[in-house]
Design an enzyme around this catalytic site. Structure first.
Site: not given
Lengths: 502, 155, 415, 371
Positions: D18-20, D188-189
């Site tokens: 999952a990501c930010g 992106h995280s």
């Protein structure tokens, strides 16, 4: 000659339940049941019983059951009862053993060694009751890419496509091999569900013209019923090279089944044998096939897809690649468990390969050659349920063909006696007394129900995989895992073993 | 007062398979039992009120019941008044108690749909299973060769 | 609107039911000299044989339900067509707007010396059998004059009541109106097996006895002892009160297709009228029950204002004696050029005979093979050409599958 | 470089995550420092777990804008030497240097990180009759799949990717991103479910000028990969981002589809919608769905794609992952969360939730929309 062949089945009648209504007597085309006036009893001639269960189903008091004859030969791993009985039969007739339906031998069924994935946590599954779920499928040649003009208008001309609402079509079964009512049932179900049926090499009966928009018309080695009107009547043309149940051999509809209707539809004289030769006598090589494909396209002004149906044989991937290059719009591969109206038993049971392996290798081969996207791939010959459909599509098929399943939906009990023409269920027969037993209203409903039921299940499984359009399953072999398969099988199928992660 | 039947059964000869199950279930329905085996073992087993027409060497068969005509000759010919139209359903019903077995109805029924009862005492005719609600012949036809149509435009 | 009906039998019921299909308001008055609730005349023999207790033709609440005012046990003596009044024997006058004359038939009795003796009866009305029932006893010697339908129904009842019965018939065979010689012989044998004696080509010339009948003298010169004498020779239209009026009468009252007489608002139906015989194309009296009802109904519908035409009829009969059943219709004594097909099974007493002309059935007589006969009547009525399947007409299980497909389909699906 | 506790690396297994996401563009081409986006990413710390973060910047090498800027990770000096040999053999290398970094406590065991400004040697292009881009792609694939311990993670002109294992603010600090200026920034995280420790696995994934950040786990991965592979792409990383990038490259660069059409191929309208379109549009949409059926990205995703002329952001058709867009003056922002956008620009002219399958596209004004 006295036969040494003991009956396969025994009819057991509960005398207390039997009310002598004689429904069984009237319904058995094999004349197993006879009413004995003198004793006021119904008696059975077991040797004629094929185990089709017509009497069992219609007996109003459920007085009849049919069991396998428990008579045993001495136990012998090599010499099974079937092996022995086959020899008795041949010793008594001197002929080729004939049978109907598909290979029933204990070869591995790969569908049952494949397991389907589902989403958990990291990727949500989708609820098909609440979210749209798309099964639409296009069968036909696809250009490698699309081109648009400066205004975003499509320039590329799309070759003709069959648009399927479910990825399941009814496989070729000719009027002749099956009854007009069976044909009509499938044709009407196709219209209702939005898929296609296939004329087989039987021509297009005038009664079926109303459903021609949903028909694939077949052109096989006998060319029965083929003329320009016929070719243009359907929505696609299928050149039949081979059939899974009997690769390498032709077909034979005996003259006694060629009544007025069959004769008109096939365009042959009444009472003549309809013999489909083993090869097309104008196709002795791949370039000949290409000529026929283009001749047919020419005949329909390039308005309809032209596909080629082949049996799954050892070199199927190379053959498929050749067919793709010969200009076919789709390839239909028929596996060795595919059914038939009549085939020599030995051929049915020993020639050809499982369609699962054929499909996997054809899909892989076409991808290696960069052709896969241009041609559609249909597989048939053993699809029994929606899970088989899902697995076929994940292995790379665009759609599947079903025939045996469709007939079972219509009432077939797999008695494997299609070749006798005495189908008690009104399916594989031309006897008007038997044909009317299949009410096309009921048949159409049953066949469309089957497709609808499978569609629901497919949607459920797709949703479980987190997919809402069937195309995202197509060739998505990551959604499959094998169980109990060896390295080679896994390699050919292009899948991992169950327990291996992504 | 103009009364017509509200339902009528139409046979579909193209799909009648000549199994006679309509007759068998008709017998059951009018036997006073719910069990076929019992019904058939009864000495006064009723005769079926539906007739399967069949002919040797000819593949068409179909089942025929009383048409419950709009202009019923059987009622007009009945000498006792036993044959009458049911006021609620419009079905033509024979009061078997009043029937004397003169068979005038058989003489005039253009469909040959009225039969003599097994004992020959009274008329045996289709009552569309008026007491059960739906005709059992239709419900039990394995090939849907009988169609019960609800008729509109009832006066 | 007031409808008045003279007569209280089948045609009257047809008329009442016809009127009520159209007009639920109008007043209906029914007048009969018989004091009984509407009953069915054919049932009197069943009553006599004790097969039925009740001979009512319609349920007891019939008049109430159809809102009919019955005037029973009162005889009409005159109808004043000018003032549109029916005059009863007690002088009562009943106004009508529409009138139906359904006075039926009356028994025909030849003029023979000795008719004044007791125990001489006719066999038409309920009162007839009630009186017979009073004097009947086991072993009574009964002589029935006339071997027609009602005569033989009387014989059957009398046999069931243990009488010794002799039948005297003027003609050379019994049931001359519905059977040919072969058929008649077959039926006669059945009666003879029950002990009935038939004296054919004979008649009664004189009746002897003191108060009651004791003996009769036959034309043949033979004398027969008799306890009871029943005349069942036949019926003639009951038109006595209209003779000499403006009403046009031939043998029966003449009517048009709407069952209307020559006098406005006066209709007639049943055994009293002459109507179209489809097979001969002539008007004649066809005194059979279905006709009476249908004519009454047509009259009723027209009286209430609905235009309906009577399409005509032909003679047809269904009759049973003991367990033998006979059906016949149409022309029984045909002209010579007619094609005859028949099947006789003497042993099982089965007889099927049909007359065909130009492909069309003219008439038939069936004995003991009567199932689905209505289909054959229908073929006559619709003038269907049977040339292609005429052999099948002789089969016990003649059915729709023997008919041309189109006719069959139209018949069954067209209803 | 490989931690002994780490069992699987990208390319060996698929790792769901999952990501930010965050990205923005200045439509006038005005350059902004990397400081802002690094700072804004910190508000979405919840969406990452420190196992991967990265940034892409467009417009950062104005002096070298005609050269492909290759950013590489090397596990060791041997890998670097082997790669250099290859690079110098096929490319004209105008400049090479270590990418400047700073020491950050939380960033452990960084690989050797190097950049080269290159151009294909003319003679190879002529010999093989191949486009410059295809040549570059082939070389990148070759290095990534054949040279052990070397990985090209950025290969476009005037675009640079900076990524690694760590939280975004630490990666930003590490790469000294406040020193770079670009007109488009993407960040992106990452929250992988496994514990991959490989820097190459972090986002953005990049090929030529395409840089892609992605939140999701597409169910159609198997279908998409087998399709991309037919066109010569080698999916060595086994990540969704990788195959999405290849498909975008295929559709937009090689098939030259208009951007809006390519987006329709990735997230096509439902047939129930298509059936309501006018005939021309319906035929077009059906053709897109039929011909590009294997490009449909199915399952949950939100992506931000950077390219030379702009950015676009796209959600899956039924919007299973978050994506929000905002606008302020010449800036257009897209992110997983509005808070990240507000961190960049507290006062926005407009904020909206793009619908599933409806892309947010923003391009440099002077260059117009790609056709």
């Amino acid at each position: 000659m006295k036969t040494l062949y003991e009956s396969d089945f025994i009819v057991i009648r509960d005398e207390i339940r039997c009310i002598r209504c004689k429904v069984c007597v009237r319904q058995c085309a094999n004349e197993v049941h006879q009413y004995d006036e003198e004793d006021d009893r119904v008696i059975a001639e077991n040797s004629r019983c094929v185990g089709c269960h017509r009497c069992v189903t219609l007996c109003p008091t459920k007085a009849i059951t049919i069991i396998r004859n428990p008579l045993d030969f001495r136990e012998n791993y090599q010499w099974t009862a079937r092996a022995i009985k086959d020899i008795y039969k041949q010793a008594e007739t001197g002929g080729i053993l004939l049978t109907g339906m598909g290979n029933d031998k204990e070869y591995p069924i790969y569908w049952d060694r494949l397991l389907i994935n589902a989403s958990q946590v990291t990727n949500p599954s989708i609820d098909p009751l609440r979210e749209p779920m798309e099964l639409k499928t296009f069968i036909g040649r696809k250009p490698e890419k699309l081109e648009f003009d400066n205004y975003g208008r499509l320039i590329t001309e799309i070759p003709p496509q069959l648009e399927l609402e479910v990825p399941i079509m009814f496989s070729a079964m000719s009027f002749g091999s099956i009854s007009i009512n069976a044909c009509e049932s499938l044709a009407r179900a196709s219209v209702e569900v939005g898929t296609f049926w296939n004329t087989g090499e039987g021509g297009l009966h005038k009664k079926l013209y109303p459903y021609k928009e949903r028909a694939i018309v077949q052109c096989a080695s006998g060319r029965f019923g083929v003329d320009v009107e016929y070719l243009n009547a359907g929505s696609a043309i299928e050149i039949k090279i081979g059939q899974g149940a009997k690769p390498g051999i032709g077909g034979h509809l005996p003259g006694e089944k060629v009544g007025e209707e069959v004769s008109q539809t096939r365009m042959i004289p009444i009472g003549t044998d309809a013999i489909s030769p083993a090869p097309h006598h104008d196709i002795y090589s791949i370039e000949d096939l290409r000529q026929l494909i283009y001749a047919l396209k020419e005949a329909v002004n390039y308005k309809k897809p032209v596909g080629v149906k082949i049996a799954a044989v050892h070199n199927v991937s190379a053959i498929a690649s050749g067919i793709a290059r010969a200009g076919a719009d789709y390839i239909a591969i028929d596996g060795f468990r595919g059914g038939t109206g009549a085939a020599p038993t030995r051929i049915r049971d020993n020639v050809g390969i499982p369609v699962e392996l054929a499909l996997a290798s054809v899909d892989t081969r076409l991808r290696e050659e960069g052709l896969r996207n241009q041609i559609s791939l249909i597989v048939g010959g053993s699809i029994r349920n929606s899970a088989d459909v899902i697995k076929a599509i994940a292995l790379g098929a665009d759609a599947v063909y079903i025939a045996t399943s469709a007939l079972v939906a219509l009432g077939c009990h797999l008695c494997q006696n299609c070749h006798t023409g005495k189908c008690n269920w009104g399916i594989a027969t031309q006897d008007p007394n038997l044909v009317k037993r299949l009410n096309p209203d009921i048949g159409a409903k049953r066949a469309s129900n089957l497709l609808k039921a499978w569609s629901h299940e497919i949607k459920e499984m797709l949703g479980g995989m987190g997919i809402n359009a069937l195309e995202s399953l197509r060739g998505n072999r990551l959604m499959l895992r094998g169980v109990g398969l060896n390295e080679k099988e896994l390699e050919i199928l292009g899948i991992k073993h169950a327990g291996e992660g992504i | 007062m103009e009364l017509k039947t509200k339902k009528r059964i139409y046979p579909k000869e193209d799909v009648c398979i000549g199994c006679h199950l309509c007759e068998i279930y008709c017998i059951l329905a009018h036997s006073g039992t719910r069990d076929l085996i019992k019904a058939f073992k009864k000495l006064d087993k009723p005769s079926p009120r539906v007739l399967v027409e069949e002919k040797d060497g000819y593949y068409i068969t179909f089942a025929l019941q009383c048409r419950h005509c709009d202009d019923p000759l059987c009622i007009k010919a009945c000498i006792t008044g036993a044959m009458h139209r049911d006021e609620n359903t419009g079905y033509i019903i024979c009061d078997e108690e009043r029937c004397v077995g003169c068979w005038s109805c058989i003489l005039v029924c253009p469909y040959g749909a009225i039969r003599r009862s097994e004992d020959g005492k009274a008329v045996s005719k289709c009552d569309l299973c008026i007491e059960k609600g739906n005709p059992v012949c239709v419900e039990n036809c394995p090939n849907e060769a009988l169609e019960l149509k609800e008729l509109e435009d009832l006066a | 609107m007031r409808y008045v009906i003279i007569g209280n039998s089948i045609a009257s019921a047809g008329c009442i039911e016809g009127i009520r299909r159209v007009d639920s308001e109008g007043e209906i008055i029914i007048i009969s000299d018989e004091p009984y609730h509407i009953y069915s005349r054919p049932l009197i023999s069943y009553w006599l044989s004790k097969k039925v207790k009740d001979i009512s033709y319609r349920p007891v609440d019939y008049y109430e339900k159809y809102r009919v005012t019955p005037i029973l046990g009162k005889k009409v003596i005159q109808v004043d067509f000018e003032s549109k009044e029916v005059i009863l024997e007690n002088g009562e006058k009943i106004k009508y707007d529409k009138l139906l004359i359904a006075t039926g038939g009356k028994p025909f009795i030849p003029n023979i010396p000795g008719l004044d003796k007791k125990n001489i009866f006719t066999f038409i009305r309920f009162d007839d059998v009630k009186k017979i029932n009073e004097v009947i006893f086991d072993g009574a010697k009964v002589i029935v004059i006339g071997a027609g339908l009602s005569g033989l129904k009387a014989v059957e009842a009398l046999i069931k009541r243990n009488c010794k019965v002799t039948v005297v018939e003027l003609a050379g065979r019994i049931l001359g109106s519905i059977l040919d010689e072969d058929g008649a012989r077959m039926v006669q044998e059945i009666f003879e097996e029950k002990g009935v004696i038939f004296l054919l080509e004979n008649s009664v010339v004189e009746i002897f006895g003191e108060e009651k009948v004791r003996e009769i003298l036959l034309k043949s010169g033979e004398a027969l002892p008799a306890d009871i004498l029943i005349f069942a020779i036949g019926v003639v239209p009951n038109v006595d009160i209209f003779r000499g009026t403006k009403l046009k009468i031939n043998r029966g009252i003449l009517v048009n297709e709407r069952m209307e007489t020559n006098i406005p608002d006066v209709y007639s139906a049943g055994d009293v009228v002459e109507a179209l015989d489809l097979l001969t194309n002539e008007d004649r009296v066809i005194p059979i029950l279905p006709n009476a009802y249908m004519q009454g109904e047509i009259a009723g519908l027209n009286m209430a204002g609905r235009e309906v035409k009577y399409s005509g009829s032909f003679s047809m009969n269904s009759i049973g004696f003991f367990d033998v059943h006979i059906m016949s219709a149409g022309i029984i004594n045909p002209p010579a050029e007619v094609e005859v097909i028949k099947r006789i099974d003497l042993e099982r007493k089965i007889y099927r005979k049909l007359y065909i002309r130009g492909g069309k059935i003219l008439g038939f007589m069936f004995i003991n093979s009567i199932d689905r006969t209505g289909m054959i009547v229908d073929l006559i009525k619709n003038r269907i050409d049977v040339s292609n399947f005429k052999d099948r007409l002789l089969s016990d299980n003649f059915g729709f599958l023997d008919l041309p497909k189109e006719f069959r389909k139209e018949k069954i699906l067209g209803v | 470089m490989r931690d002994i506790n780490i069992k699987y690396l990208e390319g060996e297994v698929r790792i769901p995550s999952a990501c930010g996401l965050l990205g923005y563009i200045n439509r006038k081409g005005e350059l902004t420092s990397g400081y802002h986006i690094v700072d804004a990413m910190s508000v979405m710390r919840e969406r990452g777990n420190g196992l991967g973060a990265g940034f892409a910047c467009y417009g950062l090498y104005p002096d070298r804008e005609d050269y492909y800027a290759f950013h590489l990770f090397f596990e060791d000096i041997n890998a670097k030497e082997e790669t250099s040999y290859l690079l110098y053999r096929y490319l004209d290398v105008v400049q090479e240097e270590k990418i400047p970094t700073r020491k950050v406590r939380t960033i452990k065991d960084p690989p050797i990180i190097w950049r080269y400004f290159v151009k294909p040697k003319e003679e190879y292009l002529e010999d093989e009759d191949i486009t410059e881009e295809d040549f570059i792609v082939r070389l990148v694939m070759k290095i990534n799949s054949e040279i052990k311990g070397a990985y090209v993670f950025s290969s476009g002109k005037n675009v640079g990717v900076f990524k690694g294992v760590g939280y975004p603010e630490d990666i930003g600090e590490f790469y000294r991103l406040e020193e770079y200026y670009g007109y488009t920034w993407i960040a992106h995280s990452r929250f992988p479910t496994n514990t991959p420790g490989w820097w190459g696995g972090a986002h953005p994934f990049s090929l030529l000028d395409w840089t892609v950040v992605h939140n999701g786990e597409i169910s159609s991965y198997g279908t998409n990969v087998r399709y991309a592979e037919m066109f010569g792409y080698k999916c060595t990383l086994m990540t969704d981002t990788e195959v999405i990038t290849y498909i975008i490259d295929l559709l937009l660069r090689r098939h030259r589809l208009p951007l809006d059409i390519a987006i329709k191929a990735l997230a096509p309208p439902l047939y129930s919608v298509i059936d309501r379109l006018d005939e021309e549009e319906r035929i077009k949409m059906k053709a897109i769905r039929a011909i590009y059926q294997s490009c449909l990205l199915n399952g949950p995703f939100a992506i931000i794609v950077g390219f030379k002329d702009g950015i676009f952001a796209l959600n899956d058709r039924i919007k299973l992952r978050p994506l929000v867009a905002g606008e302020k003056g010449d800036f257009v922002y897209v992110a997983s969360e509005e808070s990240a956008i507000r961190a960049l620009s507290p006062e926005l002219d407009r904020v909206w939730m793009p619908r599933g399958g409806e892309a947010v596209v923003s391009t440099l004004e002077e260059r117009g929309v790609l056709v």
